[in-house]
Design a protein around this motif. Sequence first.
Motif, PDB file in Angstrom:
ATOM      1  N   ALA A 258      82.348  28.794  26.079  1.00 37.77           N
ATOM      2  CA  ALA A 258      83.799  28.684  26.143  1.00 37.77           C
ATOM      3  C   ALA A 258      84.287  28.591  27.583  1.00 37.77           C
ATOM      4  O   ALA A 258      85.211  27.829  27.891  1.00 37.77           O
ATOM      5  CB  ALA A 258      84.440  29.888  25.447  1.00 37.77           C
ATOM      6  N   ARG A 259      83.656  29.350  28.487  1.00 35.27           N
ATOM      7  CA  ARG A 259      84.076  29.330  29.887  1.00 35.27           C
ATOM      8  C   ARG A 259      83.852  27.953  30.504  1.00 35.27           C
ATOM      9  O   ARG A 259      84.678  27.462  31.298  1.00 35.27           O
ATOM     10  CB  ARG A 259      83.301  30.404  30.654  1.00 35.27           C
ATOM     11  N   ILE A 310      80.948  29.550  15.264  1.00 44.47           N
ATOM     12  CA  ILE A 310      81.731  29.480  16.507  1.00 44.47           C
ATOM     13  C   ILE A 310      81.139  28.430  17.446  1.00 44.47           C
ATOM     14  O   ILE A 310      81.876  27.668  18.094  1.00 44.47           O
ATOM     15  CB  ILE A 310      81.773  30.867  17.172  1.00 44.47           C
ATOM     16  N   THR A 311      79.801  28.379  17.519  1.00 46.50           N
ATOM     17  CA  THR A 311      79.156  27.363  18.361  1.00 46.50           C
ATOM     18  C   THR A 311      79.510  25.964  17.881  1.00 46.50           C
ATOM     19  O   THR A 311      79.787  25.060  18.693  1.00 46.50           O
ATOM     20  CB  THR A 311      77.629  27.566  18.337  1.00 46.50           C
ATOM     21  N   MET A 312      79.503  25.761  16.568  1.00 53.43           N
ATOM     22  CA  MET A 312      79.871  24.457  16.014  1.00 53.43           C
ATOM     23  C   MET A 312      81.290  24.068  16.402  1.00 53.43           C
ATOM     24  O   MET A 312      81.561  22.929  16.797  1.00 53.43           O
ATOM     25  CB  MET A 312      79.722  24.493  14.501  1.00 53.43           C
ATOM     26  N   ALA A 325      87.843  28.595  17.374  1.00 49.51           N
ATOM     27  CA  ALA A 325      86.687  29.381  17.812  1.00 49.51           C
ATOM     28  C   ALA A 325      87.129  30.696  18.435  1.00 49.51           C
ATOM     29  O   ALA A 325      86.557  31.764  18.161  1.00 49.51           O
ATOM     30  CB  ALA A 325      85.853  28.568  18.805  1.00 49.51           C
ATOM     31  N   VAL A 326      88.171  30.652  19.268  1.00 48.82           N
ATOM     32  CA  VAL A 326      88.679  31.877  19.888  1.00 48.82           C
ATOM     33  C   VAL A 326      89.191  32.839  18.822  1.00 48.82           C
ATOM     34  O   VAL A 326      88.919  34.047  18.860  1.00 48.82           O
ATOM     35  CB  VAL A 326      89.786  31.536  20.903  1.00 48.82           C
ATOM     36  N   MET A 393      90.845  27.406   9.019  1.00 45.86           N
ATOM     37  CA  MET A 393      91.001  26.527  10.169  1.00 45.86           C
ATOM     38  C   MET A 393      89.694  25.813  10.485  1.00 45.86           C
ATOM     39  O   MET A 393      89.683  24.636  10.861  1.00 45.86           O
ATOM     40  CB  MET A 393      91.474  27.333  11.375  1.00 45.86           C
ATOM     41  N   MET A 394      88.553  26.524  10.334  1.00 46.82           N
ATOM     42  CA  MET A 394      87.249  25.905  10.565  1.00 46.82           C
ATOM     43  C   MET A 394      86.997  24.780   9.562  1.00 46.82           C
ATOM     44  O   MET A 394      86.595  23.665   9.929  1.00 46.82           O
ATOM     45  CB  MET A 394      86.157  26.956  10.468  1.00 46.82           C
ATOM     46  N   LEU A 395      87.244  25.038   8.277  1.00 44.60           N
ATOM     47  CA  LEU A 395      87.008  24.009   7.252  1.00 44.60           C
ATOM     48  C   LEU A 395      87.915  22.809   7.466  1.00 44.60           C
ATOM     49  O   LEU A 395      87.506  21.654   7.249  1.00 44.60           O
ATOM     50  CB  LEU A 395      87.225  24.612   5.868  1.00 44.60           C
TER      51      LEU A 395
END
Length: 953
Positions: A258-259, A310-312, A325-326, A393-395
């Motif tokens: 993320a950074r 989260i990586t995806m 992801a956040v 939100m991911m889907l």
Amino acid sequence: MSLFLIAALPFLGAVFPALLIRAGRNASASAAGLTTFLAFVGLMLHAPAIFRGEVIQVGIDWLPALGLNANFFLDGLGFLFAAMILGIGLLVILYARFYLSREDPMGQFYSYLLLFQGAMVGIVMSDNILLLLIFWELTSLSSFLLIGFWKHLPEGRQGARMALAVTGSGGLAMIGGMMILGNVAGSYDLSVILQNKDLIQASPLYLPALILILIGCFTKSAQFPFHFWLPHAMAAPTPVSAYLHSATMVKAGLFLMARLWPVLAGTPEWFYIVATTGLVTMLLGAVIALFKDDLKALLAYSTVSHLGLITMLLGFGTEIAAVTAVFHIINHATFKAALFMSAGIVDHEAHTRNINRLGGLRHLMPVTATIAIVAALSMAGIPPFNGFLSKEMMLEETVHTLWGSSHYLVPGLALLAALFSAAYSFRFIGHVFLGQRRDDYPATPHDPGLGMWAGPGFLMVLVVLIGLFSAKLAGPLVAVAAGAVIGGDDLPYYSLKLWHGLTPALYMSGVAVIGGLILVRLHRPLMALWMATPRPEAKQIFDVSMRGLTKLAQLITDGLHNGAITRYAFVMMLFIIGICYYAYSSGSLGTASRPVQGVGPIPVIAWFCLIIATLAVVAKHRQRQLSLVLIGVVGLVVSMGFNYLSAPDLALTQLSVEVVSMVLLLLALNFMPKDSPIEAPLWVRLRDGGIAVIGGLGAAALIYALMLRDFVAPSISDYHLANAYKGGGGTNVVNVILVDFRGYDTFGEIIVLGIAALVIYALTEAVLGSRVRAYLLNRKPDMPQAGDAHPMMMVVATRVMMPLALMVAAYIFFRGHNLPGGGFIAGLIAAIALLMQYMASGFSWAAERQRVGYHGIIGSGVLIAASAGLASWFAARPFLTSAYGYLHWPPLEEFEWATASLFDLGVFLAVVGAVLLTLESLARFAWQPGMSTEHAMDINPARDAAENSEDEV
């Protein structure tokens, strides 16, 4: 509160739990909790500025020439992670106080935990990637201590080794990637790197840097194919598992992705590597979790799956995916910490984690059941809990993501992973807490006291509140953290609410829930099919790989490091010659800019003496004593060369060192064979001789070429010559360099010298305590011995010379700041004077008159030198900065006095102590019964006659 203090508090506080354990377990836990609470409060003091969109920065230019600066910065992303690390850390400390048994060393546990906490806080607040790498490796080391905390369990030790091997190896790869990234960006500061996206992505080194950095992230965050270490880390105590899986270790890789998202994301390479890895990990972890019977194993693989999720999302490279992801990082931290603590409560009370031996616990543990069920429903993505929102939100994002040319691959696999995620969550609820009460529990379960369920209970409340009021509670934090990730002030539109209408994500979520219920219903036949299906075991692959790597390392080690110094020298010289030849053949040599000076007859004669003595050492090296004499000749000629080239300080030092080393080496050789045997065959000796000749001629040619040309960089000599007096108060530039300009080097050297003497002493103690002692007592000289061990002429001469030598040593010491001399040379002269007393009068006679131990002399020398350096801090000057002035003490004339003299006094004492401690250690080997005598001289007719007459009477 300064960011430095926030980062340092856990490290400083790690000392207290281990010390306070004697005051009780509550005192130890309170010390750990207070440390974390203070750091958390300090972090919260910056919250208003963070929510205003500000970035707090502090830094110290440590080694700016190398790009190593102690810089910290705190933005929204760093604030989010630091809050999770410290906030959940507080709950884990409370939980651990009541979880650990009385047999567990609680003080040690909290010390390890705070070290780990400090390393994680350092990662998320570092602005310099070199500093970040230091903290990164500290997490691997401290997690090794935590995972292997229960040392009596083989699985604990194995899990710790596995975690260290995998994450440590990934860390090495990441070091390389970070070095490349810093070189491409032209800075090692993250705040600078994050402003150079176009430069980094246009570089041909972008892909190598990306791959190396991602290897480090994937190993730390347990992404496929490095996922296997995390489930084996569950052998750690449950407080450690809860901390590792929710807020710390495994989130470090996600944090770094993320950074660096603003500069690395947005390319096809990023998408296909990161998104694909995350998707595969998400699905694989969910499938395996469904078929695990150990509670912690199920949760561990669920963590692997959610980390993949989260990586995806980060891999998709879109702004809304980064926001999602956040948000899921926050949600996962809350429900996963609660779930692990609940699993620990079940294990603690029921004495088992085996799901097949549980069930119906809602009747016996209603509080624990409520906490665990709510957290598990959130993990499954059931409304109105927080996990439902981020899953929706991911889907939704997967529906809009293409993989290659396929519209269905990513959403289809994500739906399958969500289905299995719901299934293992439902199994966790149904097979552990629902159903009928059993009568065959290993122990009668019951809810624990408030201390154990308060932490997970608080997290359960957050799960519910964030689900119901996400925009109010989590919205501002998500906004500032996501803004730091995407690197801009303008966030994409998103809505943190439970109902978005009839969307594809809602339909997919419904399918996942229904499918999960069906899988749980069919779990028994599916489990039989799973067990019957052949599949690779990651642990077995890891074990085989480690055995293979160990054998390979052993083969290389045995081949190169067989204990023969000739082998080491051969490999090293061959490598150096090869590198030098490559540099010569591929480089260019400028034209000579300096003329060759004329050489007189005396230097030529001395040079020939040096060459002859050196060749004689090679020819006669098997005769050890003769070789030592020849080496002394070489040293003498070299000291004459120093004096001829106007370097009297070096000449005095070389001469003094030669005398001291000659005496000590002769004493050591007294216990060794006089001749060295021929061990290498002729062809090996010819080979080594050829390599030595080539290397020597190459070094001579290089030195000759350097002396004929100007250096590329300007010499620092002009600076030393110009500032020796006005900066250090001395006209002897060499001494000013040693005690002022490069005083820190000298300080390190006297410490090393003292350590070497102490090591010789320790080795002597060890040898004399072994069977070697009997050999030394019974050994017979291999040649005739002198009848007079302590000759009268030598005793008298050394007694007369000792005050004179000490006077010379004092003279050399006091004049050293302005004329050739100094503490090192004076120490060698004084050591020689004392050494001669041992030689002339014997060890026993001299030792009886010794008033101060040589250990103490070494220690006092180091302390005096350190004190002289520390004193400069009181004047707000750097360590070992000298001050000087002129004094007038009647009847003396005015004289100069510099504080560097105190440092030189420390050097003097350290040298004297080190030389004499070495002499004393070696002399103890020579001691035999009957050697001690109260008389300094062996031959005294009057004394012998008196003793004989007494015997007759």
